[in-house]
Design a protein around this motif. Sequence first.
Motif, PDB file in Angstrom:
ATOM      1  N   ILE A  50     111.539  14.618 112.310  1.00 28.43           N
ATOM      2  CA  ILE A  50     111.578  15.442 111.101  1.00 28.43           C
ATOM      3  C   ILE A  50     110.185  15.425 110.479  1.00 28.43           C
ATOM      4  CG2 ILE A  50     112.599  15.720 108.801  1.00 28.43           C
ATOM      5  CD1 ILE A  50     115.039  14.176 109.911  1.00 28.43           C
ATOM      6  N   ALA A  51     109.642  16.618 110.243  1.00 28.79           N
ATOM      7  CA  ALA A  51     108.315  16.749 109.644  1.00 28.79           C
ATOM      8  C   ALA A  51     108.456  17.329 108.243  1.00 28.79           C
ATOM      9  CB  ALA A  51     107.428  17.631 110.506  1.00 28.79           C
ATOM     10  N   ILE A  52     107.738  16.743 107.292  1.00 28.33           N
ATOM     11  CA  ILE A  52     107.811  17.173 105.887  1.00 28.33           C
ATOM     12  C   ILE A  52     106.412  17.542 105.424  1.00 28.33           C
ATOM     13  CG2 ILE A  52     108.448  16.502 103.540  1.00 28.33           C
ATOM     14  CD1 ILE A  52     109.870  14.111 105.601  1.00 28.33           C
ATOM     15  N   GLY A  53     106.253  18.768 104.952  1.00 26.89           N
ATOM     16  CA  GLY A  53     104.958  19.214 104.454  1.00 26.89           C
ATOM     17  C   GLY A  53     105.080  19.844 103.086  1.00 26.89           C
ATOM     18  N   THR A  54     104.006  19.769 102.310  1.00 29.77           N
ATOM     19  CA  THR A  54     103.973  20.401 100.985  1.00 29.77           C
ATOM     20  C   THR A  54     102.780  21.346 100.868  1.00 29.77           C
ATOM     21  OG1 THR A  54     102.682  18.594 100.011  1.00 29.77           O
ATOM     22  CG2 THR A  54     105.083  18.396  99.934  1.00 29.77           C
ATOM     23  N   GLU A  55     102.180  21.731 102.009  1.00 31.44           N
ATOM     24  CA  GLU A  55     101.023  22.629 102.052  1.00 31.44           C
ATOM     25  C   GLU A  55      99.877  22.113 101.183  1.00 31.44           C
ATOM     26  OE1 GLU A  55     102.301  26.685 101.386  1.00 31.44           O
ATOM     27  OE2 GLU A  55     103.035  26.781 103.448  1.00 31.44           O
ATOM     28  N   GLY A  56      99.786  20.780 101.129  1.00 28.59           N
ATOM     29  CA  GLY A  56      98.706  20.153 100.387  1.00 28.59           C
ATOM     30  C   GLY A  56      98.911  20.081  98.892  1.00 28.59           C
ATOM     31  N   ALA A  57     100.011  20.659  98.393  1.00 28.91           N
ATOM     32  CA  ALA A  57     100.216  20.702  96.944  1.00 28.91           C
ATOM     33  C   ALA A  57     100.646  19.358  96.379  1.00 28.91           C
ATOM     34  CB  ALA A  57     101.251  21.768  96.601  1.00 28.91           C
ATOM     35  N   ALA A  58     101.421  18.597  97.141  1.00 35.03           N
ATOM     36  CA  ALA A  58     101.960  17.336  96.617  1.00 35.03           C
ATOM     37  C   ALA A  58     102.223  16.361  97.754  1.00 35.03           C
ATOM     38  CB  ALA A  58     103.241  17.599  95.819  1.00 35.03           C
ATOM     39  N   PRO A  59     101.166  15.838  98.384  1.00 36.55           N
ATOM     40  CA  PRO A  59     101.377  14.921  99.514  1.00 36.55           C
ATOM     41  C   PRO A  59     102.150  13.660  99.136  1.00 36.55           C
ATOM     42  CG  PRO A  59      99.062  14.967  98.826  1.00 36.55           C
ATOM     43  CD  PRO A  59      99.743  16.098  98.129  1.00 36.55           C
ATOM     44  N   VAL A  60     101.982  13.178  97.890  1.00 37.58           N
ATOM     45  CA  VAL A  60     102.727  11.987  97.467  1.00 37.58           C
ATOM     46  C   VAL A  60     104.221  12.285  97.461  1.00 37.58           C
ATOM     47  CG1 VAL A  60     103.150  10.413  95.549  1.00 37.58           C
ATOM     48  CG2 VAL A  60     100.805  11.027  96.158  1.00 37.58           C
ATOM     49  N   LEU A  61     104.594  13.480  97.008  1.00 31.94           N
ATOM     50  CA  LEU A  61     105.999  13.880  97.042  1.00 31.94           C
ATOM     51  C   LEU A  61     106.511  13.939  98.472  1.00 31.94           C
ATOM     52  CD1 LEU A  61     108.596  14.921  95.718  1.00 31.94           C
ATOM     53  CD2 LEU A  61     107.613  17.227  95.822  1.00 31.94           C
ATOM     54  N   GLY A  62     105.682  14.437  99.386  1.00 33.01           N
ATOM     55  CA  GLY A  62     106.081  14.480 100.793  1.00 33.01           C
ATOM     56  C   GLY A  62     106.422  13.108 101.319  1.00 33.01           C
ATOM     57  N   ARG A  63     105.626  12.112 100.952  1.00 30.16           N
ATOM     58  CA  ARG A  63     105.900  10.748 101.395  1.00 30.16           C
ATOM     59  C   ARG A  63     107.176  10.211 100.745  1.00 30.16           C
ATOM     60  NH1 ARG A  63     100.195  10.618 101.285  1.00 30.16           N
ATOM     61  NH2 ARG A  63     100.114   9.814  99.137  1.00 30.16           N
ATOM     62  N   SER A  64     107.430  10.594  99.502  1.00 29.43           N
ATOM     63  CA  SER A  64     108.662  10.150  98.833  1.00 29.43           C
ATOM     64  C   SER A  64     109.890  10.748  99.514  1.00 29.43           C
ATOM     65  CB  SER A  64     108.636  10.564  97.355  1.00 29.43           C
ATOM     66  OG  SER A  64     107.591   9.912  96.670  1.00 29.43           O
ATOM     67  N   ILE A  65     109.791  12.016  99.895  1.00 27.19           N
ATOM     68  CA  ILE A  65     110.901  12.662 100.612  1.00 27.19           C
ATOM     69  C   ILE A  65     111.119  11.979 101.959  1.00 27.19           C
ATOM     70  CG2 ILE A  65     111.665  14.810 101.689  1.00 27.19           C
ATOM     71  CD1 ILE A  65     110.113  16.297  99.473  1.00 27.19           C
ATOM     72  N   LYS A  66     110.024  11.637 102.618  1.00 34.77           N
ATOM     73  CA  LYS A  66     110.136  10.905 103.891  1.00 34.77           C
ATOM     74  C   LYS A  66     110.913   9.607 103.702  1.00 34.77           C
ATOM     75  CE  LYS A  66     107.156   7.891 106.622  1.00 34.77           C
ATOM     76  NZ  LYS A  66     107.794   7.887 107.934  1.00 34.77           N
ATOM     77  N   THR A  67     110.604   8.887 102.624  1.00 37.80           N
ATOM     78  CA  THR A  67     111.299   7.624 102.364  1.00 37.80           C
ATOM     79  C   THR A  67     112.787   7.861 102.159  1.00 37.80           C
ATOM     80  OG1 THR A  67     109.316   6.680 101.366  1.00 37.80           O
ATOM     81  CG2 THR A  67     111.410   5.624 100.835  1.00 37.80           C
ATOM     82  N   GLU A  68     113.138   8.930 101.415  1.00 39.78           N
ATOM     83  CA  GLU A  68     114.551   9.252 101.191  1.00 39.78           C
ATOM     84  C   GLU A  68     115.258   9.513 102.521  1.00 39.78           C
ATOM     85  OE1 GLU A  68     116.488   9.563  98.452  1.00 39.78           O
ATOM     86  OE2 GLU A  68     114.982   8.954  96.987  1.00 39.78           O
ATOM     87  N   ILE A  69     114.613  10.282 103.384  1.00 37.71           N
ATOM     88  CA  ILE A  69     115.245  10.621 104.668  1.00 37.71           C
ATOM     89  C   ILE A  69     115.329   9.393 105.565  1.00 37.71           C
ATOM     90  CG2 ILE A  69     115.022  12.041 106.743  1.00 37.71           C
ATOM     91  CD1 ILE A  69     113.744  14.196 105.001  1.00 37.71           C
ATOM     92  N   GLU A  70     114.306   8.545 105.511  1.00 41.40           N
ATOM     93  CA  GLU A  70     114.345   7.307 106.307  1.00 41.40           C
ATOM     94  C   GLU A  70     115.595   6.492 105.979  1.00 41.40           C
ATOM     95  OE1 GLU A  70     112.579   6.166 108.702  1.00 41.40           O
ATOM     96  OE2 GLU A  70     110.556   7.009 108.628  1.00 41.40           O
ATOM     97  N   THR A  71     115.972   6.464 104.697  1.00 42.05           N
ATOM     98  CA  THR A  71     117.152   5.690 104.319  1.00 42.05           C
ATOM     99  C   THR A  71     118.444   6.330 104.803  1.00 42.05           C
ATOM    100  OG1 THR A  71     117.464   6.791 102.173  1.00 42.05           O
ATOM    101  CG2 THR A  71     115.961   4.926 102.237  1.00 42.05           C
ATOM    102  N   MET A  72     118.408   7.631 105.070  1.00 39.90           N
ATOM    103  CA  MET A  72     119.612   8.345 105.476  1.00 39.90           C
ATOM    104  C   MET A  72     119.910   8.212 106.967  1.00 39.90           C
ATOM    105  SD  MET A  72     118.847  11.837 103.316  1.00 39.90           S
ATOM    106  CE  MET A  72     120.041  12.787 104.267  1.00 39.90           C
ATOM    107  N   LEU A  73     118.870   8.005 107.761  1.00 40.13           N
ATOM    108  CA  LEU A  73     119.023   8.056 109.210  1.00 40.13           C
ATOM    109  C   LEU A  73     118.911   6.660 109.815  1.00 40.13           C
ATOM    110  CD1 LEU A  73     116.855  11.202 110.038  1.00 40.13           C
ATOM    111  CD2 LEU A  73     119.306  11.079 109.568  1.00 40.13           C
ATOM    112  N   SER A  74     119.909   6.285 110.572  1.00 44.91           N
ATOM    113  CA  SER A  74     119.902   4.973 111.222  1.00 44.91           C
ATOM    114  C   SER A  74     118.741   4.872 112.208  1.00 44.91           C
ATOM    115  CB  SER A  74     121.226   4.767 111.971  1.00 44.91           C
ATOM    116  OG  SER A  74     121.131   3.657 112.849  1.00 44.91           O
TER     117      SER A  74
END
Length: 461
Positions: free
Chosen positions: A123-147
């Motif tokens: 799964i790839a998450i991008g914000t087109e450079g607008a909010a890379p910190v948010l992209g990493r936060s979304i990654k963390t959320e998804i990491e918790t969802m997937l075994s």
Amino acid sequence: MKNFPMFLRMDGRRVVICGSGEDAARKARLVLKTEAAIRILGTDLDPELAGLVASGRADHHPTLTPATFDNAALTFIATGCPALDAALADHARRHGAVVNVVDRPDMCDAVTPSIVDRDPVVIAIGTEGAAPVLGRSIKTEIETMLSPRLGSFVALAGRLRDAVAQNIPHRQRRGFWEWAFNGEAFRAHLAGRERAAAEILKDAIAAGQAPAEKGHIALVGAGPGARDLLTLRAVQRLQQADVIFYDRLVDPEVLELARRDADRIYVGKDVGAHAIPQATIDRMIVNEALKGRRIVRLKSGDPSVFGRATEELEAAKAAGIETEIVPGITAASAAAASLQKPLTERGEIDTFAITTGQCRPGDAAPSRARLAHPGTAVALYMAVEKAEEVSRDMIAAGTPADCPVDIVASVSTRDERHAATTLGNLAQTIREEGLAYPAILFVRYPKSMAASAPAQQATAA
């Protein structure tokens, strides 16, 4: 959408990494997850990059040659020199490579997304450079969802696709795969029983159809309140559940982690006021599981700590239903964290006990004399209304009246409150502060207090 999301095929192709420092090494770590050949362009290589070259996983061009970018699908440029970065980017593009220049989005053909890797699920998450910190936060959320085991199960399913095509009628295949990724085999794999999961799938393929779904009951700890204190497994079970039976103390934000189409049934009970008898709850969860549904019995804290788990497990066992317990953070642990007072302390507290202030009608109160020993910390659940009795019993058993006590109400929630007092003043403090259930009482009897008692008594004499 400025950027078009796409996965590049990397087997049989090359990635050129231009640079010799940590930025280049960081990009190399990403590329190592693929089957691409790696070429490193640079001198005085970082030890990590030099190790890749020494192991044969990457080849090395100390300086640019006409062949450096041959067959390059992708180039990462991280020399740290703007002029050199620009020159290498132009050179790579002339060879047909897609270019990424580290920390220079204006020079990039492509940007590196935040990646959740469950190979072959990516799964790839991008914000087109607008909010890379948010992209990493979304990654963390998804990491918790997937075994972490998800990828290996998907790989197993991929190896069995041909067998499914040969043995499962076309019109039944969608249902078969829905069962495979939601049913007994998937649960077995996530629990670490990979061989059993493979056998369940192969037996179903040999039979030519998915078996009737078996019910499953998970007793899941919701933790003390805050939803970010749930375990990853608890979140996974919530997202897999068809029906959720939940207690009064479960925060509504925790329920938001569940599937939107899951049935939610409130079976809350208050201390001393059981709105729904336990036997009725047992029948309800068993009846739903017998329909082949996945049940979560969501309990505040940890199901094994004063959670009435025994009755529900026995009811499920009698009905032949598979069960599991998903531990949760119990209130005592959360309260200790909030107070920043560890449950044990070297040299002072070497014993930690959990007890209750409430028992079944007709049962004798817990023996608090066993807890009145130096070096002991006691967490009392459901004991606010029994504060006078607790204080009287422990002092009578030998606990000093000036032992420190912390009272933590509604721990980890917006309503959390804390009061510090002594064992002798416990009941009075609770009344004056207006503290009520749910609350934890912490009584600490450190060894140093016991050691100083004889000296104090001698001085007084």
